[in-house]
Design a protein around this motif. Structure first.
Motif, mmCIF file in Angstrom:
data_model
loop_
_atom_site.group_PDB
_atom_site.id
_atom_site.type_symbol
_atom_site.label_atom_id
_atom_site.label_comp_id
_atom_site.label_asym_id
_atom_site.label_seq_id
_atom_site.Cartn_x
_atom_site.Cartn_y
_atom_site.Cartn_z
ATOM 1 N N LEU A 189 -20.180 -14.605 -15.747
ATOM 2 C CA LEU A 189 -18.994 -15.237 -16.332
ATOM 3 C C LEU A 189 -18.276 -16.070 -15.281
ATOM 4 C CD1 LEU A 189 -17.473 -12.259 -18.388
ATOM 5 C CD2 LEU A 189 -19.217 -13.918 -19.093
ATOM 6 N N GLY A 190 -17.662 -17.169 -15.752
ATOM 7 C CA GLY A 190 -16.889 -18.041 -14.882
ATOM 8 C C GLY A 190 -15.465 -18.177 -15.386
ATOM 9 N N PRO A 191 -14.653 -19.028 -14.760
ATOM 10 C CA PRO A 191 -13.252 -19.202 -15.143
ATOM 11 C C PRO A 191 -13.077 -19.468 -16.642
ATOM 12 C CG PRO A 191 -13.691 -20.353 -13.106
ATOM 13 C CD PRO A 191 -15.023 -19.892 -13.621
ATOM 14 N N GLY A 192 -12.191 -18.705 -17.262
ATOM 15 C CA GLY A 192 -11.934 -18.854 -18.688
ATOM 16 C C GLY A 192 -12.787 -17.949 -19.550
ATOM 17 N N ASP A 193 -13.902 -17.458 -19.023
ATOM 18 C CA ASP A 193 -14.756 -16.537 -19.782
ATOM 19 C C ASP A 193 -14.114 -15.153 -19.804
ATOM 20 O OD1 ASP A 193 -16.590 -18.578 -20.136
ATOM 21 O OD2 ASP A 193 -17.808 -17.972 -18.403
ATOM 22 N N ALA A 194 -14.481 -14.372 -20.830
ATOM 23 C CA ALA A 194 -13.870 -13.056 -20.993
ATOM 24 C C ALA A 194 -14.900 -12.021 -21.447
ATOM 25 C CB ALA A 194 -12.717 -13.137 -21.989
ATOM 26 N N TYR A 195 -14.493 -10.772 -21.431
ATOM 27 C CA TYR A 195 -15.369 -9.683 -21.873
ATOM 28 C C TYR A 195 -14.534 -8.609 -22.565
ATOM 29 C CZ TYR A 195 -13.553 -7.444 -17.637
ATOM 30 O OH TYR A 195 -12.720 -6.932 -16.678
ATOM 31 N N TYR A 196 -15.219 -7.811 -23.391
ATOM 32 C CA TYR A 196 -14.574 -6.704 -24.105
ATOM 33 C C TYR A 196 -15.680 -5.716 -24.468
ATOM 34 C CZ TYR A 196 -11.147 -4.448 -27.253
ATOM 35 O OH TYR A 196 -10.267 -3.562 -27.847
ATOM 36 N N PHE A 197 -15.591 -4.477 -23.993
ATOM 37 C CA PHE A 197 -16.628 -3.503 -24.326
ATOM 38 C C PHE A 197 -16.087 -2.081 -24.246
ATOM 39 C CE2 PHE A 197 -17.013 -4.500 -19.775
ATOM 40 C CZ PHE A 197 -16.979 -3.241 -19.191
ATOM 41 N N SER A 198 -16.853 -1.162 -24.803
ATOM 42 C CA SER A 198 -16.511 0.256 -24.727
ATOM 43 C C SER A 198 -16.834 0.747 -23.328
ATOM 44 C CB SER A 198 -17.314 1.054 -25.760
ATOM 45 O OG SER A 198 -17.164 2.447 -25.532
ATOM 46 N N SER A 199 -15.861 1.370 -22.669
ATOM 47 C CA SER A 199 -16.043 1.827 -21.293
ATOM 48 C C SER A 199 -17.040 2.975 -21.182
ATOM 49 C CB SER A 199 -14.700 2.264 -20.701
ATOM 50 O OG SER A 199 -13.752 1.232 -20.776
ATOM 51 N N SER A 200 -17.404 3.574 -22.326
ATOM 52 C CA SER A 200 -18.381 4.659 -22.309
ATOM 53 C C SER A 200 -19.790 4.127 -22.055
ATOM 54 C CB SER A 200 -18.353 5.435 -23.623
ATOM 55 O OG SER A 200 -18.703 4.587 -24.717
ATOM 56 N N MET A 201 -19.978 2.812 -22.205
ATOM 57 C CA MET A 201 -21.261 2.202 -21.913
ATOM 58 C C MET A 201 -21.378 1.988 -20.399
ATOM 59 S SD MET A 201 -21.442 -0.673 -24.946
ATOM 60 C CE MET A 201 -23.138 -1.136 -24.539
ATOM 61 N N PRO A 202 -22.497 2.371 -19.776
ATOM 62 C CA PRO A 202 -22.651 2.178 -18.327
ATOM 63 C C PRO A 202 -22.454 0.712 -17.958
ATOM 64 C CG PRO A 202 -24.392 3.575 -19.180
ATOM 65 C CD PRO A 202 -23.680 3.003 -20.379
ATOM 66 N N HIS A 203 -21.628 0.457 -16.945
ATOM 67 C CA HIS A 203 -21.331 -0.924 -16.582
ATOM 68 C C HIS A 203 -21.105 -1.070 -15.086
ATOM 69 C CE1 HIS A 203 -17.546 1.138 -17.641
ATOM 70 N NE2 HIS A 203 -16.967 0.394 -16.697
ATOM 71 N N ARG A 204 -21.335 -2.264 -14.584
ATOM 72 C CA ARG A 204 -21.099 -2.565 -13.169
ATOM 73 C C ARG A 204 -20.776 -4.042 -13.025
ATOM 74 N NH1 ARG A 204 -25.957 -4.464 -10.392
ATOM 75 N NH2 ARG A 204 -25.067 -3.711 -8.453
ATOM 76 N N PHE A 205 -20.022 -4.365 -11.976
ATOM 77 C CA PHE A 205 -19.578 -5.732 -11.703
ATOM 78 C C PHE A 205 -20.081 -6.162 -10.318
ATOM 79 C CE2 PHE A 205 -16.956 -4.296 -15.026
ATOM 80 C CZ PHE A 205 -16.221 -5.332 -15.575
ATOM 81 N N LYS A 206 -20.458 -7.443 -10.196
ATOM 82 C CA LYS A 206 -20.857 -7.967 -8.894
ATOM 83 C C LYS A 206 -20.513 -9.446 -8.795
ATOM 84 C CE LYS A 206 -24.732 -8.553 -5.698
ATOM 85 N NZ LYS A 206 -26.179 -8.332 -5.445
ATOM 86 N N ASN A 207 -19.892 -9.818 -7.674
ATOM 87 C CA ASN A 207 -19.588 -11.228 -7.425
ATOM 88 C C ASN A 207 -20.865 -11.899 -6.922
ATOM 89 O OD1 ASN A 207 -18.771 -13.740 -6.545
ATOM 90 N ND2 ASN A 207 -16.979 -13.007 -5.438
ATOM 91 N N VAL A 208 -21.431 -12.774 -7.742
ATOM 92 C CA VAL A 208 -22.675 -13.461 -7.376
ATOM 93 C C VAL A 208 -22.409 -14.885 -6.906
ATOM 94 C CG1 VAL A 208 -24.117 -12.066 -8.902
ATOM 95 C CG2 VAL A 208 -23.036 -14.140 -9.786
ATOM 96 N N GLY A 209 -21.140 -15.247 -6.780
ATOM 97 C CA GLY A 209 -20.778 -16.592 -6.347
ATOM 98 C C GLY A 209 -20.541 -16.674 -4.848
ATOM 99 N N SER A 210 -20.175 -17.862 -4.399
ATOM 100 C CA SER A 210 -19.930 -18.094 -2.971
ATOM 101 C C SER A 210 -18.449 -18.038 -2.616
ATOM 102 C CB SER A 210 -20.497 -19.462 -2.568
ATOM 103 O OG SER A 210 -19.903 -20.493 -3.345
ATOM 104 N N GLU A 211 -17.592 -17.822 -3.616
ATOM 105 C CA GLU A 211 -16.159 -17.716 -3.369
ATOM 106 C C GLU A 211 -15.622 -16.441 -4.001
ATOM 107 O OE1 GLU A 211 -13.662 -20.539 -5.361
ATOM 108 O OE2 GLU A 211 -14.978 -20.685 -7.109
ATOM 109 N N GLU A 212 -14.409 -16.094 -3.637
ATOM 110 C CA GLU A 212 -13.781 -14.902 -4.189
ATOM 111 C C GLU A 212 -13.637 -15.045 -5.704
ATOM 112 O OE1 GLU A 212 -10.295 -12.318 -2.412
ATOM 113 O OE2 GLU A 212 -9.443 -14.017 -3.506
ATOM 114 N N CYS A 213 -13.883 -13.957 -6.412
ATOM 115 C CA CYS A 213 -13.715 -13.952 -7.869
ATOM 116 C C CYS A 213 -12.438 -13.209 -8.219
ATOM 117 C CB CYS A 213 -14.911 -13.277 -8.537
ATOM 118 S SG CYS A 213 -14.786 -13.205 -10.340
ATOM 119 N N GLU A 214 -11.702 -13.761 -9.167
ATOM 120 C CA GLU A 214 -10.423 -13.174 -9.563
ATOM 121 C C GLU A 214 -10.420 -12.926 -11.070
ATOM 122 O OE1 GLU A 214 -5.657 -14.236 -8.908
ATOM 123 O OE2 GLU A 214 -7.243 -15.492 -8.032
#
Length: 224
Positions: A189-214
């Protein structure tokens, strides 16, 4: 016939020893999801001391906590002595075995938060290892929502193992790129993109870009 056993030189043995140690450190990092660190500069909360205090308060041995979480007893011991620095995901997995949320862990038993307005510097930091999770409200007891301002440095991840917890969560990317895995789905996902999911589903986040992600995100109930 004469055979002569030649002993390896000291320098050669030294090299092999360092090589083996390097391989072991790599294996340990991959398996336990931890990086070896002896100190943490600028740490406001002593993670190891806090974890030990909570574990003892719940009458849990390191062995029992290890059994509940699948994290090696030796690793929990090293975390409590601040010789291992856990990822956010790894710390969450350990706390789930107590159980206690990250929010409760970092609140250090503060009284219920009745504050309504929060200056930027008053947000509670509950992130670790290249990830900043600045939370609105230090203590979320009897609260229904957890609201976070998240920042991920390039390459930062919540951990190699996905996490799960009760509730639902959603968020929007303000800056940079983030790769999110939810169950068997994966998307960048990039700027303006969003997500919504059930937290009971296994999930993980990783910054794959070259700059800080906010990101700004919300979780209800506040179980993260």
């Amino acid at each position: 016939m004469h055979f002569e056993i030649i002993s390896p030189s000291y320098s050669c043995m030294n090299f092999i020893g360092f090589l083996c140690l390097g391989v072991w450190d790599k294996i340990r990092s991959l398996y336990f999801e931890f990086d070896f660190k002896s100190t943490r500069e600028g740490e406001k909360l002593d993670i190891g001391k806090r974890l030990k205090e909570i574990r003892l308060a719940r009458n849990l041995s390191q062995r029992e906590l290890a059994k509940r979480t699948g994290v090696a007893n030796a690793s929990i011991s090293q975390i409590e002595s601040n010789h291992l620095n856990p990822t956010v995901g790894a710390l969450k997995r350990i706390l789930d075995g107590i159980p206690i949320s990250l929010s409760e862990f970092f609140s250090e038993g503060d009284i219920e938060d009745k504050q309504i307005f929060f200056a930027a510097e008053e947000l509670a930091e509950i992130g670790e290892r290249g990830i900043s999770f600045r939370q609105v409200g230090a203590n979320l007891n009897n609260r229904a929502i957890q609201f976070l301002h998240e920042k991920y440095k390039p390459g930062a991840t919540t951990g190699k193992t996905a996490i799960s917890h009760e509730g639902e969560e959603c968020g929007m990317v303000l800056k940079g790129k983030i790769q999110i895995e939810v169950g068997d789905q994966k998307k960048i996902l990039g700027p303006g993109d969003a997500y919504y999911f059930s937290s009971s589903m296994p999930h993980r986040f990783k910054n794959v870009g070259s700059e800080e992600c906010e990101i700004v995100s919300a979780c209800t109930p506040p179980t993260f």
